[in-house]
Design a protein around this motif. Sequence first.
Motif, PDB file in Angstrom:
ATOM      1  N   ALA A   1      67.872  72.627  -4.974  1.00  0.00           N
ATOM      2  CA  ALA A   1      68.530  71.398  -4.504  1.00  0.00           C
ATOM      3  C   ALA A   1      69.352  70.918  -5.703  1.00  0.00           C
ATOM      4  CB  ALA A   1      67.502  70.367  -4.073  1.00  0.00           C
ATOM      5  N   PRO A   2      70.696  70.972  -5.578  1.00  0.00           N
ATOM      6  CA  PRO A   2      71.573  70.874  -6.751  1.00  0.00           C
ATOM      7  C   PRO A   2      71.483  69.544  -7.521  1.00  0.00           C
ATOM      8  CG  PRO A   2      72.849  70.891  -4.691  1.00  0.00           C
ATOM      9  CD  PRO A   2      71.434  71.144  -4.317  1.00  0.00           C
ATOM     10  N   ALA A   3      71.863  69.618  -8.785  1.00  0.00           N
ATOM     11  CA  ALA A   3      71.755  68.456  -9.687  1.00  0.00           C
ATOM     12  C   ALA A   3      72.704  67.339  -9.269  1.00  0.00           C
ATOM     13  CB  ALA A   3      72.047  68.896 -11.117  1.00  0.00           C
ATOM     14  N   HIS A   4      72.169  66.137  -9.186  1.00  0.00           N
ATOM     15  CA  HIS A   4      72.987  64.953  -8.943  1.00  0.00           C
ATOM     16  C   HIS A   4      72.293  63.752  -9.567  1.00  0.00           C
ATOM     17  CE1 HIS A   4      70.966  64.022  -4.715  1.00  0.00           C
ATOM     18  NE2 HIS A   4      70.218  63.600  -5.711  1.00  0.00           N
ATOM     19  N   ARG A   5      72.978  62.620  -9.570  1.00  0.00           N
ATOM     20  CA  ARG A   5      72.332  61.395 -10.053  1.00  0.00           C
ATOM     21  C   ARG A   5      72.854  60.199  -9.275  1.00  0.00           C
ATOM     22  NH1 ARG A   5      74.785  60.015 -16.073  1.00  0.00           N
ATOM     23  NH2 ARG A   5      76.980  60.031 -15.485  1.00  0.00           N
ATOM     24  N   HIS A   6      72.053  59.147  -9.246  1.00  0.00           N
ATOM     25  CA  HIS A   6      72.407  57.957  -8.472  1.00  0.00           C
ATOM     26  C   HIS A   6      71.672  56.733  -8.999  1.00  0.00           C
ATOM     27  CE1 HIS A   6      68.703  59.307  -6.557  1.00  0.00           C
ATOM     28  NE2 HIS A   6      69.307  60.383  -6.084  1.00  0.00           N
ATOM     29  N   SER A   7      72.140  55.578  -8.548  1.00  0.00           N
ATOM     30  CA  SER A   7      71.532  54.302  -8.968  1.00  0.00           C
ATOM     31  C   SER A   7      70.117  54.144  -8.457  1.00  0.00           C
ATOM     32  CB  SER A   7      72.330  53.115  -8.408  1.00  0.00           C
ATOM     33  OG  SER A   7      73.698  53.295  -8.592  1.00  0.00           O
ATOM     34  N   GLN A   8      69.825  54.793  -7.337  1.00  0.00           N
ATOM     35  CA  GLN A   8      68.519  54.641  -6.695  1.00  0.00           C
ATOM     36  C   GLN A   8      67.432  55.331  -7.516  1.00  0.00           C
ATOM     37  OE1 GLN A   8      71.347  55.545  -5.207  1.00  0.00           O
ATOM     38  NE2 GLN A   8      71.689  54.093  -3.562  1.00  0.00           N
ATOM     39  N   SER A   9      66.288  54.680  -7.622  1.00  0.00           N
ATOM     40  CA  SER A   9      65.106  55.288  -8.231  1.00  0.00           C
ATOM     41  C   SER A   9      64.377  56.102  -7.174  1.00  0.00           C
ATOM     42  CB  SER A   9      64.123  54.211  -8.702  1.00  0.00           C
ATOM     43  OG  SER A   9      64.680  53.410  -9.702  1.00  0.00           O
ATOM     44  N   ALA A  10      63.782  57.206  -7.604  1.00  0.00           N
ATOM     45  CA  ALA A  10      63.002  58.020  -6.673  1.00  0.00           C
ATOM     46  C   ALA A  10      61.633  58.321  -7.249  1.00  0.00           C
ATOM     47  CB  ALA A  10      63.728  59.332  -6.369  1.00  0.00           C
ATOM     48  N   LEU A  11      60.649  58.373  -6.357  1.00  0.00           N
ATOM     49  CA  LEU A  11      59.368  58.945  -6.735  1.00  0.00           C
ATOM     50  C   LEU A  11      59.106  60.127  -5.824  1.00  0.00           C
ATOM     51  CD1 LEU A  11      56.847  58.288  -4.555  1.00  0.00           C
ATOM     52  CD2 LEU A  11      57.090  56.022  -5.521  1.00  0.00           C
ATOM     53  N   ARG A  12      58.363  61.090  -6.333  1.00  0.00           N
ATOM     54  CA  ARG A  12      57.921  62.224  -5.510  1.00  0.00           C
ATOM     55  C   ARG A  12      56.408  62.212  -5.523  1.00  0.00           C
ATOM     56  NH1 ARG A  12      63.256  62.971  -4.894  1.00  0.00           N
ATOM     57  NH2 ARG A  12      64.260  62.833  -6.908  1.00  0.00           N
ATOM     58  N   PHE A  13      55.805  62.428  -4.378  1.00  0.00           N
ATOM     59  CA  PHE A  13      54.367  62.629  -4.337  1.00  0.00           C
ATOM     60  C   PHE A  13      54.147  63.996  -3.697  1.00  0.00           C
ATOM     61  CE2 PHE A  13      50.014  62.211  -2.892  1.00  0.00           C
ATOM     62  CZ  PHE A  13      49.433  61.815  -4.086  1.00  0.00           C
ATOM     63  N   ILE A  14      53.556  64.912  -4.454  1.00  0.00           N
ATOM     64  CA  ILE A  14      53.557  66.323  -4.065  1.00  0.00           C
ATOM     65  C   ILE A  14      52.493  66.577  -2.992  1.00  0.00           C
ATOM     66  CG2 ILE A  14      53.569  68.701  -4.898  1.00  0.00           C
ATOM     67  CD1 ILE A  14      55.686  66.578  -6.169  1.00  0.00           C
ATOM     68  N   MET A  15      52.950  67.144  -1.865  1.00  0.00           N
ATOM     69  CA  MET A  15      52.103  67.259  -0.686  1.00  0.00           C
ATOM     70  C   MET A  15      51.630  68.673  -0.391  1.00  0.00           C
ATOM     71  SD  MET A  15      52.461  64.044   0.620  1.00  0.00           S
ATOM     72  CE  MET A  15      52.131  64.117   2.354  1.00  0.00           C
ATOM     73  N   ASP A  16      52.480  69.676  -0.578  1.00  0.00           N
ATOM     74  CA  ASP A  16      52.178  71.011  -0.042  1.00  0.00           C
ATOM     75  C   ASP A  16      52.903  72.068  -0.875  1.00  0.00           C
ATOM     76  OD1 ASP A  16      50.614  71.594   2.410  1.00  0.00           O
ATOM     77  OD2 ASP A  16      52.332  72.855   2.912  1.00  0.00           O
ATOM     78  N   GLY A  17      52.200  73.143  -1.177  1.00  0.00           N
ATOM     79  CA  GLY A  17      52.760  74.173  -2.044  1.00  0.00           C
ATOM     80  C   GLY A  17      52.381  73.862  -3.485  1.00  0.00           C
ATOM     81  N   ALA A  18      52.739  74.745  -4.403  1.00  0.00           N
ATOM     82  CA  ALA A  18      52.374  74.547  -5.805  1.00  0.00           C
ATOM     83  C   ALA A  18      53.328  75.296  -6.708  1.00  0.00           C
ATOM     84  CB  ALA A  18      50.949  75.041  -6.059  1.00  0.00           C
ATOM     85  N   GLY A  19      53.789  74.613  -7.748  1.00  0.00           N
ATOM     86  CA  GLY A  19      54.503  75.300  -8.818  1.00  0.00           C
ATOM     87  C   GLY A  19      56.015  75.283  -8.745  1.00  0.00           C
ATOM     88  N   ALA A  20      56.603  74.645  -7.718  1.00  0.00           N
ATOM     89  CA  ALA A  20      58.056  74.458  -7.758  1.00  0.00           C
ATOM     90  C   ALA A  20      58.354  73.431  -8.846  1.00  0.00           C
ATOM     91  CB  ALA A  20      58.574  73.989  -6.406  1.00  0.00           C
ATOM     92  N   HIS A  21      59.629  73.311  -9.211  1.00  0.00           N
ATOM     93  CA  HIS A  21      59.926  72.435 -10.342  1.00  0.00           C
ATOM     94  C   HIS A  21      60.971  71.391 -10.000  1.00  0.00           C
ATOM     95  CE1 HIS A  21      62.931  75.716 -10.761  1.00  0.00           C
ATOM     96  NE2 HIS A  21      63.726  74.704 -11.075  1.00  0.00           N
TER      97      HIS A  21
END
Length: 349
Positions: A105-125
């Motif tokens: 999922a290509p690099a981008h940036r924005h004013s919005q803050s994001a959080l990720r909570f990891i649900m399924d799978g393991a080891g992606a970055h």
Amino acid sequence: MSLTEKPVETPERLAFYQKIDTQGFTPLWAVLSDIITPEPKSACVPNLWKFNLAKQWLLEAGGLITAKEAERRVLILENPGLRGQSKITTSLYAGLQLVMPGEVAPAHRHSQSALRFIMDGAGAHTSVNGERTLMQFGDFVITPPQAWHDHGNQTTEPMIWLDGLDIPMVSFFDASFAEGLGADEQAITRATGDSLARYGTNMLPVDFEQTRLASPIFNYPYARSREALYQMQRQQEWDPCHGLKMRYINPVDGGFAMPTIAPFLQLLPEGFKTAPYRSTDATVFVVTEGTGRSMIDGQVFEWGPKDIFVAPSWKWITHEANGEAVLFSYSDRVAQQKLGLWREQRGLA
Ligand code: GTQ
């Protein structure tokens, strides 16, 4: 007149309203009780999303569009009371993101803050500010405002996580900026684990100066948070409304880990039933472990692992765990507290 009743609409008054309307005027007394309410009145309603269905539909989306073409392959969780607005609460966004093996999922940036909570799978970055972190189940990962970020999956399994963003808040202020990097991935300039070592071990670099509001730690590993809950649980000290509830902090100032979104992790011991609680921060809950049910504004929602549910502002909520359960949650509490708006109330058990 009054804060709860409207004056009657006489023909003379209506004619007057129409006359002034053409020039951009409108009478306060006709709307006062709608805009200044005695207590929160929200279009946001309680709801629950089953993870198994979400996963099935995400994988189906995986066959329809690549992460690259989509920019982010995400199914938005829309509050039933706020359809068409990309909102899970009035101020917050939630989505489930899928990155398939080999995808970026290509690099981008924005004013919005994001959080990720990891649900399924393991080891992606995911990479943030030149550092790459590997994501494991239950990790809480931050993308601060205007930080370049890209996600990639070099494993053999699909990877799914929950995205929590302050999109509606930034839209409310008309303060959105965004840009693409023009490359799939940003350059990696720091070793994996550097920020956690530097800022996440109860030490700070001796001359550290705070230049950003977001925490300098960008992955709070579940292994550590869960271990802390295990340790504390042995003390058997339960808050009647929350069980054992912790907040993720910015170690630099002890405030919440993000400037606009407040993240929490809580443990409900086996068979625990919480006392009623309500607060002005509508809250998104993610079931990290266990099964149980929550009553929100009189409606019962049965939940299991990875299900997601939402409680609106100022609606009473109680939780009940069958076995031991762990809930991750996030809300706009940090923003409301900074603005002097936040309130809570504890009910009787
Ligand atoms: O991963 O950068 O769910 O920019 C929505 C917007 C995820 C992301 C979302 C985003 C992202």
